[in-house]
Enzyme design. Structure first.
Site, PDB file in Angstrom:
ATOM      1  CD  GLU A 170      -8.457  -1.371   3.743  1.00  0.00           C
ATOM      2  OE1 GLU A 170      -8.040  -1.023   4.898  1.00  0.00           O
ATOM      3  OE2 GLU A 170      -8.397  -0.619   2.812  1.00  0.00           O
ATOM      4  N   GLY A 222      -9.515   8.298   7.794  1.00  0.00           N
ATOM      5  CA  GLY A 222     -10.550   8.626   6.770  1.00  0.00           C
ATOM      6  C   GLY A 222     -11.911   7.631   7.337  1.00  0.00           C
ATOM      7  NE  ARG A 238      -6.163   1.807  -0.032  1.00  0.00           N
ATOM      8  CZ  ARG A 238      -6.028   2.746   0.595  1.00  0.00           C
ATOM      9  NH1 ARG A 238      -4.948   3.138   1.183  1.00  0.00           N
ATOM     10  NH2 ARG A 238      -7.435   3.556   0.591  1.00  0.00           N
ATOM     11  CG  HIS A 283     -12.376   3.582   3.287  1.00  0.00           C
ATOM     12  ND1 HIS A 283     -13.001   4.481   3.967  1.00  0.00           N
ATOM     13  CD2 HIS A 283     -11.014   3.840   3.463  1.00  0.00           C
ATOM     14  CE1 HIS A 283     -12.263   5.207   4.673  1.00  0.00           C
ATOM     15  NE2 HIS A 283     -10.793   4.862   4.212  1.00  0.00           N
ATOM     16  CG  ASN A 293      -1.704   1.077   1.384  1.00  0.00           C
ATOM     17  OD1 ASN A 293      -1.718   1.990   0.533  1.00  0.00           O
ATOM     18  ND2 ASN A 293      -2.629   1.200   2.314  1.00  0.00           N
ATOM     19  CE  LYS A 295      -0.180   2.445   6.945  1.00  0.00           C
ATOM     20  NZ  LYS A 295      -1.535   2.767   7.269  1.00  0.00           N
ATOM     21  CG  ASP A 354      -4.766  10.206  17.817  1.00  0.00           C
ATOM     22  OD1 ASP A 354      -5.592   9.746  18.580  1.00  0.00           O
ATOM     23  OD2 ASP A 354      -3.935  10.000  17.168  1.00  0.00           O
ATOM     24  CG  MET A 355     -11.935   9.213  18.258  1.00  0.00           C
ATOM     25  SD  MET A 355     -12.919  10.622  18.669  1.00  0.00           S
ATOM     26  CE  MET A 355     -13.955  10.589  17.372  1.00  0.00           C
ATOM     27  N   GLY A 406     -13.777   2.816  14.972  1.00  0.00           N
ATOM     28  CA  GLY A 406     -14.681   1.729  15.145  1.00  0.00           C
ATOM     29  C   GLY A 406     -14.123   0.319  16.031  1.00  0.00           C
ATOM     30  NE  ARG A 448      -9.683  12.708   2.852  1.00  0.00           N
ATOM     31  CZ  ARG A 448      -9.549  11.640   3.091  1.00  0.00           C
ATOM     32  NH1 ARG A 448     -10.246  10.769   3.588  1.00  0.00           N
ATOM     33  NH2 ARG A 448      -8.400  11.055   2.656  1.00  0.00           N
TER      34      ARG A 448
HETATM   35  P1  ADP Z   1      -6.427   4.898   8.695  1.00  0.00           P
HETATM   36  O1  ADP Z   1      -7.584   5.329   8.314  1.00  0.00           O
HETATM   37  O2  ADP Z   1      -5.115   5.832   8.607  1.00  0.00           O
HETATM   38  O3  ADP Z   1      -5.865   3.557   8.641  1.00  0.00           O
HETATM   39  P2  ADP Z   1      -7.013   3.897  11.615  1.00  0.00           P
HETATM   40  O4  ADP Z   1      -7.938   2.958  11.105  1.00  0.00           O
HETATM   41  O5  ADP Z   1      -5.573   3.480  12.045  1.00  0.00           O
HETATM   42  O6  ADP Z   1      -6.290   5.008  10.391  1.00  0.00           O
HETATM   43  O7  ADP Z   1      -7.599   4.708  12.556  1.00  0.00           O
HETATM   44  C1  ADP Z   1      -6.950   5.829  13.140  1.00  0.00           C
HETATM   45  C2  ADP Z   1      -8.036   6.601  14.337  1.00  0.00           C
HETATM   46  O8  ADP Z   1      -8.093   5.551  15.213  1.00  0.00           O
HETATM   47  C3  ADP Z   1      -7.509   7.818  14.993  1.00  0.00           C
HETATM   48  O9  ADP Z   1      -8.183   8.763  14.968  1.00  0.00           O
HETATM   49  C4  ADP Z   1      -6.997   7.231  16.188  1.00  0.00           C
HETATM   50  O10 ADP Z   1      -7.003   8.075  17.683  1.00  0.00           O
HETATM   51  C5  ADP Z   1      -8.313   5.956  16.491  1.00  0.00           C
HETATM   52  N1  ADP Z   1      -7.904   5.192  17.409  1.00  0.00           N
HETATM   53  C6  ADP Z   1      -7.193   4.168  17.658  1.00  0.00           C
HETATM   54  N2  ADP Z   1      -7.367   3.530  18.679  1.00  0.00           N
HETATM   55  C7  ADP Z   1      -8.213   4.147  19.505  1.00  0.00           C
HETATM   56  C8  ADP Z   1      -8.871   4.107  20.818  1.00  0.00           C
HETATM   57  N3  ADP Z   1      -8.504   3.175  21.841  1.00  0.00           N
HETATM   58  N4  ADP Z   1      -9.930   5.032  21.036  1.00  0.00           N
HETATM   59  C9  ADP Z   1     -10.072   5.849  20.280  1.00  0.00           C
HETATM   60  N5  ADP Z   1      -9.643   6.230  19.240  1.00  0.00           N
HETATM   61  C10 ADP Z   1      -8.765   5.234  18.642  1.00  0.00           C
END
Ligand code: ADP
Length: 424
Positions: free
Chosen positions: A396, A221, A99, A189, A7, A14, A292-293, A343, A250
């Site tokens: 994926e 995303g 990818r 996706h 990827n 990656k 960053d969530m 998620g 975004r």
């Molecule tokens: P990408 O879309 O770049 O592949 P990821 O699927 O790894 O990214 O998702 C990254 C997001 O997931 C970030 O916002 C990160 O903070 C969030 N995230 C990862 N672990 C947790 C967690 N334990 N609680 C809340 N958010 C999380």
């Protein structure tokens, strides 16, 4: 067979090495032998590799370009140091699966890369100027490192959504713009949503035709997909990945008039405004803190930060709204599936998204939600919930490896044909 899955991003690669073949696909026994990534290609690169069940390998090393980065990956993969069983020389890498972000209307299935296919992917650069050039650099680097003897396969992010009907993919703009420039919704996706649909049917032991679900890929995303009889009938990303739900950086859906208004008010150029919507909006723009969530949830907890809460609430509302609209689109669904970094890992966000959806038959079980082990799939809805809620870690790379194997072996593989609702 050992498949190297790549990827290639704007300055990163990656990879995974996946062992698969027809028997392993049927028994669902294919597995990841190693994975890793190289970031900051072009300067002092950050290397981080790990073979399954072994300690991680990390180094900082100057890597000039993709070719140098791929060389580094391959040297490690075949070295005794990585300890990957059955992979001791380049001859033990049998196929390379890439990818590729945009396949336009041309690529509705994964394909073995020929000169003609590469030209087709180049033709899609106009549609995905940020992504396809990096994917092409990855393909060219792999051809240089492995030579023409090792087949390469392209797996497109867009192809799963090729089954969307015109009513879902056409924008309400003059039709000749679709005809002339192919301006339409493509969706992204796709490999992740396809994997989630596949894993859901395996978990529930049902045939593909019975998969009527809403899948949510919530990472940096974010996109949602409405899946009917196992096929994508709508998805939230559009002409580019900018459309849809609020994401890390975004904006998601915005009235496009905002762009003209802002260009007058701030004198910003069109490219600057598009960059603002792609890179400085979403969770980052709303919070003023981070995209960053996990960090936002910490800010909210530790410092009671109002803007962090606001960003999280706007995010959750945008996902909730999408679930509601896809329930209407599908005429009801059997399940909602959470995936992606947010998620899969955040029970708190899953709970906040599901809060208030009970009247639609979506009832979360708080104890199940909180108890779900990270990295494991499982159901998190109450036993009486009309619409089930699942968490399924996406994969994926597995589908890219399987597609690559099937394409090279000449075996039938999923193709995604568009549905015509009526003649224009
Ligand atoms: P990408 O879309 O770049 O592949 P990821 O699927 O790894 O990214 O998702 C990254 C997001 O997931 C970030 O916002 C990160 O903070 C969030 N995230 C990862 N672990 C947790 C967690 N334990 N609680 C809340 N958010 C999380």
């Amino acid at each position: 067979m050992n498949i190297l899955v790549l990827n290639s991003g704007s300055s990163s690669i990656k990879f995974q090495v996946v062992q698969t073949d027809q028997e392993l696909i049927v028994s669902d026994g294919d597995r990841c032998l190693a994975k890793g990534q190289i970031e900051r290609i072009g300067s002092l690169a950050l290397v981080s590799f790990q073979a399954t069940g072994r300690p991680p390998f990390k180094e900082d090393v100057p890597l000039r370009d993709y070719r140098a980065a791929l060389d580094r990956i391959v040297r490690w993969v075949i070295s005794p140091e990585s300890g990957i069983a059955g992979v001791a020389s380049m001859a033990d890498i049998h196929i390379i699966g890439h990818r590729v972000v945009h396949g336009g209307e041309k690529f509705r299935a994964s394909v073995v890369i020929t000169d003609e296919v590469l030209e087709g992917i180049e033709d899609c650069i106009e549609l995905a100027p940020l992504h396809n050039p990096a994917n092409i650099r990855g393909i060219r680097a792999a051809a240089e490192v492995f030579g023409r003897g090792v087949p390469q396969v392209a797996v497109f992010d867009t192809s799963f959504h090729a089954t969307m009907p015109e009513t879902a993919y056409l924008y309400g703009i003059p039709y000749h713009l679709y005809r002339r420039y192919k301006i339409r919704r493509y969706g992204f996706h796709g490999t992740s949503h396809r994997y989630l649909a596949y894993r859901y049917r395996v978990l529930n032991k049902i045939p593909k035709e019975n998969v009527n679900i809403i899948t949510l890929h919530l990472g940096n995303g974010c996109s949602a997909c409405a899946i009917k009889h196992g096929q994508s009938v709508n998805t939230s990303m559009g002409f580019t990945p900018l459309e849809g739900m609020v994401m890390g950086t975004r904006s998601g859906d915005v009235d496009v008039s905002v762009i003209e208004y802002l260009s007058h008010k701030e004198g910003s150029s069109l490219p600057d405004l598009i960059t603002m919507l792609n890179k400085q909006s979403g969770l980052l723009g709303l919070s003023g803190l981070t995209s960053d969530m996990r960090e936002l949830l910490e800010e909210e907890k530790e410092n009671d930060d109002r803007r962090a809460t606001l960003a999280i609430d706007v995010f959750c509302a945008s996902v909730r709204r999408r679930i509601g609209s896809y329930l209407a689109e599908l005429g009801g669904a059997d399940a909602v599936v959470f995936s992606g970094g947010i998620g899969e890992n955040s029970s708190a966000i899953r709970q906040r998204i599901c809060a208030g959806l009970e009247a639609l038959g979506i009832v979360l079980d708080e104890a199940r939600n909180a108890a779900l082990k990270k990295g494991r799939p499982g159901e998190i809805s109450e036993s009486g919930s009309r619409v089930k809620i699942f968490v399924i870690p996406t994969n994926e790379e597995l589908l890219i490896a399987r597609d690559a194997f099937r394409a090279v072996s000449g075996l039938p593989q999923p193709t995604f044909s568009p549905r015509k609702t009526r003649k224009p």
